[in-house]
Design a protein around this motif. Structure first.
Motif, PDB file in Angstrom:
ATOM      1  N   ALA A   1      15.650  -5.750   2.470  1.00 27.53           N
ATOM      2  CA  ALA A   1      16.746  -4.249   2.344  1.00 27.53           C
ATOM      3  C   ALA A   1      16.960  -4.096   0.869  1.00 27.53           C
ATOM      4  CB  ALA A   1      18.536  -4.951   2.845  1.00 27.53           C
ATOM      5  N   GLY A   2      16.349  -5.029   0.386  1.00 28.34           N
ATOM      6  CA  GLY A   2      16.130  -4.635  -1.647  1.00 28.34           C
ATOM      7  C   GLY A   2      15.154  -3.288  -1.713  1.00 28.34           C
ATOM      8  N   THR A   3      15.239  -2.688  -2.905  1.00 27.45           N
ATOM      9  CA  THR A   3      14.416  -2.375  -3.338  1.00 27.45           C
ATOM     10  C   THR A   3      13.278  -2.899  -3.985  1.00 27.45           C
ATOM     11  OG1 THR A   3      15.638  -0.972  -5.143  1.00 27.45           O
ATOM     12  CG2 THR A   3      15.379   0.062  -2.910  1.00 27.45           C
TER      13      THR A   3
ATOM     14  N   THR B   1       1.011  -0.362   0.461  1.00 28.73           N
ATOM     15  CA  THR B   1       0.068   0.289   0.380  1.00 28.73           C
ATOM     16  C   THR B   1       0.699   1.219  -0.343  1.00 28.73           C
ATOM     17  OG1 THR B   1      -0.189  -0.423   2.509  1.00 28.73           O
ATOM     18  CG2 THR B   1      -2.474  -0.649   1.372  1.00 28.73           C
ATOM     19  N   THR B   2       2.096   1.669   0.509  1.00 29.99           N
ATOM     20  CA  THR B   2       3.469   1.763   0.479  1.00 29.99           C
ATOM     21  C   THR B   2       4.101   1.605   0.873  1.00 29.99           C
ATOM     22  OG1 THR B   2       3.726   4.209   0.846  1.00 29.99           O
ATOM     23  CG2 THR B   2       3.036   3.021   3.039  1.00 29.99           C
ATOM     24  N   ASP B   3       5.437   2.181   0.819  1.00 34.64           N
ATOM     25  CA  ASP B   3       7.010   1.921   0.946  1.00 34.64           C
ATOM     26  C   ASP B   3       6.840   1.191   2.463  1.00 34.64           C
ATOM     27  OD1 ASP B   3       9.380   0.872   1.809  1.00 34.64           O
ATOM     28  OD2 ASP B   3       9.986   3.016   0.228  1.00 34.64           O
ATOM     29  N   PRO B   4       7.030  -0.517   3.081  1.00 38.95           N
ATOM     30  CA  PRO B   4       7.646  -0.377   4.186  1.00 38.95           C
ATOM     31  C   PRO B   4       8.636  -0.159   5.298  1.00 38.95           C
ATOM     32  CG  PRO B   4       7.188  -2.160   2.440  1.00 38.95           C
ATOM     33  CD  PRO B   4       7.061  -0.959   1.979  1.00 38.95           C
ATOM     34  N   ARG B   5       9.520   0.710   4.274  1.00 33.83           N
ATOM     35  CA  ARG B   5      10.006   0.879   5.052  1.00 33.83           C
ATOM     36  C   ARG B   5      10.024   2.728   5.638  1.00 33.83           C
ATOM     37  NH1 ARG B   5      14.277   0.761   0.627  1.00 33.83           N
ATOM     38  NH2 ARG B   5      13.035   1.136  -0.836  1.00 33.83           N
ATOM     39  N   VAL B   6       8.942   2.687   4.942  1.00 31.48           N
ATOM     40  CA  VAL B   6       8.269   4.654   5.810  1.00 31.48           C
ATOM     41  C   VAL B   6       7.405   4.575   6.786  1.00 31.48           C
ATOM     42  CG1 VAL B   6       6.809   6.567   4.798  1.00 31.48           C
ATOM     43  CG2 VAL B   6       9.393   6.200   3.064  1.00 31.48           C
TER      44      VAL B   6
ATOM     45  N   ILE C   1      -0.619   3.949  -2.118  1.00 33.25           N
ATOM     46  CA  ILE C   1      -0.123   5.399  -1.896  1.00 33.25           C
ATOM     47  C   ILE C   1       1.803   5.822  -2.583  1.00 33.25           C
ATOM     48  CG2 ILE C   1       0.829   7.594   0.514  1.00 33.25           C
ATOM     49  CD1 ILE C   1      -1.618   6.772   1.471  1.00 33.25           C
ATOM     50  N   ALA C   2       1.986   6.833  -3.159  1.00 35.88           N
ATOM     51  CA  ALA C   2       2.978   6.712  -3.748  1.00 35.88           C
ATOM     52  C   ALA C   2       3.508   7.139  -3.312  1.00 35.88           C
ATOM     53  CB  ALA C   2       2.812   5.830  -5.719  1.00 35.88           C
ATOM     54  N   PHE C   3       4.905   8.024  -3.428  1.00 30.67           N
ATOM     55  CA  PHE C   3       5.852   9.445  -3.751  1.00 30.67           C
ATOM     56  C   PHE C   3       6.731   9.142  -3.974  1.00 30.67           C
ATOM     57  CE2 PHE C   3       6.530   6.354   0.352  1.00 30.67           C
ATOM     58  CZ  PHE C   3       7.875   5.852   0.778  1.00 30.67           C
ATOM     59  N   GLU C   4       7.230  10.477  -3.772  1.00 30.24           N
ATOM     60  CA  GLU C   4       9.306  10.186  -4.649  1.00 30.24           C
ATOM     61  C   GLU C   4       9.397  11.543  -3.876  1.00 30.24           C
ATOM     62  OE1 GLU C   4       9.891   9.849  -8.818  1.00 30.24           O
ATOM     63  OE2 GLU C   4       7.500  10.500  -8.934  1.00 30.24           O
ATOM     64  N   LYS C   5      10.293  12.218  -4.212  1.00 29.30           N
ATOM     65  CA  LYS C   5      11.464  13.373  -4.061  1.00 29.30           C
ATOM     66  C   LYS C   5      12.526  13.771  -5.140  1.00 29.30           C
ATOM     67  CE  LYS C   5      14.152  10.882  -0.414  1.00 29.30           C
ATOM     68  NZ  LYS C   5      14.208  11.149   1.611  1.00 29.30           N
ATOM     69  N   SER C   6      12.525  13.686  -6.048  1.00 32.39           N
ATOM     70  CA  SER C   6      13.583  13.304  -7.176  1.00 32.39           C
ATOM     71  C   SER C   6      12.988  14.421  -7.606  1.00 32.39           C
ATOM     72  CB  SER C   6      13.464  11.861  -7.656  1.00 32.39           C
ATOM     73  OG  SER C   6      12.261  11.336  -8.139  1.00 32.39           O
ATOM     74  N   GLU C   7      12.135  15.109  -7.810  1.00 31.83           N
ATOM     75  CA  GLU C   7      11.076  16.592  -8.735  1.00 31.83           C
ATOM     76  C   GLU C   7      11.425  17.836  -8.151  1.00 31.83           C
ATOM     77  OE1 GLU C   7       7.162  16.338  -9.902  1.00 31.83           O
ATOM     78  OE2 GLU C   7       7.533  14.230 -10.921  1.00 31.83           O
ATOM     79  N   ALA C   8      12.043  18.607  -8.585  1.00 29.79           N
ATOM     80  CA  ALA C   8      12.000  20.187  -7.966  1.00 29.79           C
ATOM     81  C   ALA C   8      10.647  20.279  -8.596  1.00 29.79           C
ATOM     82  CB  ALA C   8      13.078  20.920  -9.168  1.00 29.79           C
ATOM     83  N   LYS C   9      11.080  21.846  -8.121  1.00 26.79           N
ATOM     84  CA  LYS C   9       9.280  22.833  -8.357  1.00 26.79           C
ATOM     85  C   LYS C   9       9.850  23.901  -8.965  1.00 26.79           C
ATOM     86  CE  LYS C   9       6.601  25.543  -5.556  1.00 26.79           C
ATOM     87  NZ  LYS C   9       5.743  25.722  -4.568  1.00 26.79           N
TER      88      LYS C   9
ATOM     89  N   ALA D   1       3.610   5.907 -12.228  1.00 23.27           N
ATOM     90  CA  ALA D   1       4.455   7.024 -12.307  1.00 23.27           C
ATOM     91  C   ALA D   1       4.690   7.533 -11.273  1.00 23.27           C
ATOM     92  CB  ALA D   1       2.698   7.327 -13.145  1.00 23.27           C
ATOM     93  N   SER D   2       3.990   7.843 -10.010  1.00 19.08           N
ATOM     94  CA  SER D   2       3.977   8.921  -9.008  1.00 19.08           C
ATOM     95  C   SER D   2       5.341   7.597  -8.136  1.00 19.08           C
ATOM     96  CB  SER D   2       2.931   8.403  -8.217  1.00 19.08           C
ATOM     97  OG  SER D   2       2.134   8.556  -8.400  1.00 19.08           O
ATOM     98  N   GLY D   3       6.151   7.198  -8.642  1.00 16.17           N
ATOM     99  CA  GLY D   3       7.661   6.312  -7.505  1.00 16.17           C
ATOM    100  C   GLY D   3       7.443   5.565  -7.946  1.00 16.17           C
ATOM    101  N   ALA D   4       6.662   4.538  -6.853  1.00 17.24           N
ATOM    102  CA  ALA D   4       6.587   3.612  -6.423  1.00 17.24           C
ATOM    103  C   ALA D   4       7.472   2.144  -7.331  1.00 17.24           C
ATOM    104  CB  ALA D   4       5.432   2.717  -6.254  1.00 17.24           C
ATOM    105  N   LYS D   5       8.447   1.928  -6.740  1.00 11.75           N
ATOM    106  CA  LYS D   5       9.512   1.292  -7.712  1.00 11.75           C
ATOM    107  C   LYS D   5      10.027   0.180  -7.946  1.00 11.75           C
ATOM    108  CE  LYS D   5      12.752   5.308  -6.577  1.00 11.75           C
ATOM    109  NZ  LYS D   5      11.389   6.063  -6.429  1.00 11.75           N
ATOM    110  N   VAL D   6       7.984  -1.022  -7.562  1.00 12.00           N
ATOM    111  CA  VAL D   6       8.490  -2.520  -7.599  1.00 12.00           C
ATOM    112  C   VAL D   6       8.341  -2.783  -9.152  1.00 12.00           C
ATOM    113  CG1 VAL D   6       6.295  -2.907  -7.310  1.00 12.00           C
ATOM    114  CG2 VAL D   6       7.519  -4.077  -6.703  1.00 12.00           C
TER     115      VAL D   6
END
Lengths: 425, 425
Positions: free
Chosen positions: A421-423, A181-186, A262-270, A206-211
């Motif tokens: 450990a992996g992604t 449902t979202t990244d278990p590490r978060v 819920i997906a998320f990412e912090k690799s974008e700039a505004k 498209a919103s950042g989920a990497k699997v």
């Protein structure tokens, strides 16, 4: 008897021991009476090591030669995997992308699949052998040259083979238990999703989920290939990605939940272009300048014009790597665009709440805004699709926001997920 | 403008620095106005590392998959070499064995070249590019599978390309200065040979000289490809291997010296079948048994029958690796062969004195026996060809024997040769 395509990523074949474990899993699928085709990535860090070698040899490696170099990676893993399976008493034959008929465009490093002619793969199956195909690589007919599909291309190889061979299912083995449902590490209470539609999976990817790679999901949807994302370690069922109109190959069709993940990412700039004259065609003019940089624009927000000044602000997000190029292009055209100022901000995060049930439910946005408000988090941009609401927040607030939304939308599991450990790459 | 084929072995491309050095040398040949085709081996120990991986995965790797695995080695080196050359401003394109038209039999691990159709190599040259071809590998048309030519196959790749392209010369770059009168690590006064005939080179290579592979020399002689064995480090002229009937491409034709060089090896074992009834057909019977083991018989000596017993001894040498198999086969047929006893001895060395001038000179054998006698070395077996005399001695005496013969035949240089760490492989 089913035809099953299985994909194993680099972390699943990182060393001789892992290769033997994967060979055992493949052999078991074959022993159960199935025809098996495998797409395999390069071992562990091989690709990165080869890239490093290239970098030591020349600063800007020729793309054709880089593809020649990188395709050595899967050649090693697929040959080892095939010989390991043969060592276990099953017939196995390895095939390069070219031998497996993965015909692509000539775009080295990011080739697109234009045709799949897996004649030799079919022959191998007819002979009772397991076919091991190199992921990530292809062949251009015009030049006669070897190509690569770009990072993560092995998922696409697997899906394309499954489509061309009309496989019953395409299993994507990874180092996590499935799509969460979202990244278990978060969010430690993240839940594994049992079933998800292509549409939802696309929005999450498209919103950042990497699997799963966006491109592989798109290919699977277009060709109606059911995906099963599962762990190469546990053997447990994972997440099935399916077309709701076609139904599931196994199990019952279920009501789509309102919110799936819920997906998320912090690799974008505004980037904000402020003080833009609010006249027709101005936005088009700005985005023409941005388009010339080939930057990948994601969210766009235009503020309402202040009535007294007749000036407006236009904000949009781009991948950080494209940011500098876009700012330079806009600065070069400052006079023509006649804007007031330019702001660049890379301390943002994007959070997307995705769910097919959103279509039939009202109040999702309101619920989202309330949850973030109660968590004390300010929203800077909003964008929505039919089954997704995305917001931009400060990057510092990202994890808090994801946890708040995960709870607010009732996604929390009763117990914490096992985190690897992996992604999943 | 000449067409030059250059071959670089694994030690010449062991790391990024070496690859750049080799790229520079190739670029200089191109800058001088020549068309250049390069055959390259896998980097340094890559092949051994891949073999080790295969060994970790399964005890007896499938030969087809082993070839798929090993061919990744040259794929890496050739791509890196091509991108390094391009980085220096010259056009370069790398080609796999299959792309370069190295058509072989389907014998995985030891395929023979049946045809060379270097269409893409020619096109690359026509476009002004340097063609970098993977050594050691080929392609079988019937199976569509990748093959390898066996260890040292890169020399053969280079020679086969030179023949097919009608190259002016085939330069074999190695880590020694050329072919020496004998191994400088054993005889410090060994001299570099400037010119040597194919026939002499064949005898030296067959007798243990490691600088050139027998098979490549045979291919070169058959197709009249002049070879130039030289150092990839020094840039000095090395040794030209040529056909005396055709003459040299450069320089004068010289009288062949009586003795050109001395080769030696200690990788053979001697098997003696003692107390064999001296009746017609007995030797044939014995060697039929040996032939069935596929062992490579080298020297054969039959002692004169002792008149009173009518029994004889037959001795022969085989590579040590074949020894056990041969002994077992002979033991299994003991009754039928009716011999007295079987002796296995792997403490032997073979020394060969080679020289085209031997044909027209008498007394070479006498001189050889005297030199060894004076050095106190016992000869156990003798065999001769038109331009070679080989003897077997105790392995402990090998180096002493080689030095004695090198001096006796006037081969000693005035100063010691520079000795490199490598072996020319």
């Amino acid at each position: 008897m089913a035809l099953i395509v299985q994909k194993f990523g680099g972390s699943s074949v990182a060393d001789a021991e892992s290769i033997k474990r994967v060979a055992k899993r493949i052999s078991e699928t074959r022993r159960a009476g199935n025809d098996v085709v495998v797409a395999v990535s390069a071992m562990g860090d091989t690709t990165d090591e080869l890239l490093e070698l290239a970098d030591e040899v020349t600063p800007i490696p020729a793309p054709r030669e880089l593809d020649m170099l990188l395709t050595a990676g899967e050649r090693i893993s697929m040959a080892l995997l095939a010989m390991a399976i043969k060592g276990m008493g099953f017939e196995a034959l390895s095939f390069t992308g070219s031998q497996a008929g993965m015909i692509t465009t000539a775009d080295h490093g990011s080739a697109k699949i234009v045709d799949v002619t897996p004649k030799r793969v079919r022959e191998a199956l007819d002979q009772g052998a397991i076919a091991i195909v190199a992921g990530f690589q292809g062949f251009n007919r015009g030049t006669g040259d070897i190509t690569t599909l770009g990072r993560g291309g092995s998922d696409t190889t697997a899906v394309a083979l499954a489509a061309a061979l009309d496989a019953d299912v395409c299993e994507i083995y990874t180092d996590v238990d499935g799509v969460f449902t979202t990244d278990p590490r978060v969010v430690p209470l993240a839940r594994k999703i049992d079933r998800i539609t292509f549409e939802e999976m696309l929005e999450l990817a498209a919103s950042g989920a990497k699997v799963l790679h966006l491109r592989a999901v798109e290919y699977a949807r277009r060709h109606g290939v059911e995906l099963h994302v599962r762990s190469s370690f546990s053997g447990e069922p994972g997440t099935v990605v399916y077309d709701p109109e076609k139904g599931l190959s196994e199990g019952e069709h279920m009501e789509e939940p309102i919110i799936t993940g819920i997906a998320f990412e912090k690799s974008e700039a505004k980037i904000t272009v402020a003080g833009v004259p609010d006249v027709p065609g101005k936005a088009a003019q700005i985005f023409e300048v941005v388009a010339k940089t080939n930057a990948n624009i994601d969210m766009i927000v235009q503020n309402v014009s202040a009535a007294d000044t007749n000036l407006t602000d236009i904000s949009f997000t781009v991948p950080m790597g494209d940011g500098r190029r876009v700012v330079e292009a806009l600065e070069a055209e400052r006079e023509a665009l006649a804007y007031g100022s330019l702001q660049y901000d890379d301390q943002i995060a994007k959070i997307a709440v995705v769910g097919g049930g959103m279509r039939d439910a009202s109040g999702v946005s309101a619920q989202l805004f309330r949850a973030l408000y109660e968590a004390g988090i300010n929203i800077e941009m909003i964008s929505t699709s039919e089954i997704r609401v995305s917001v931009v927040t400060r990057v510092d607030h990202m994890e808090k926001a994801v946890r708040a939304l995960h709870t607010a939308f009732g996604l929390d599991a009763e117990a914490e997920a096992t985190v690897y450990a992996g992604t999943g790459r």
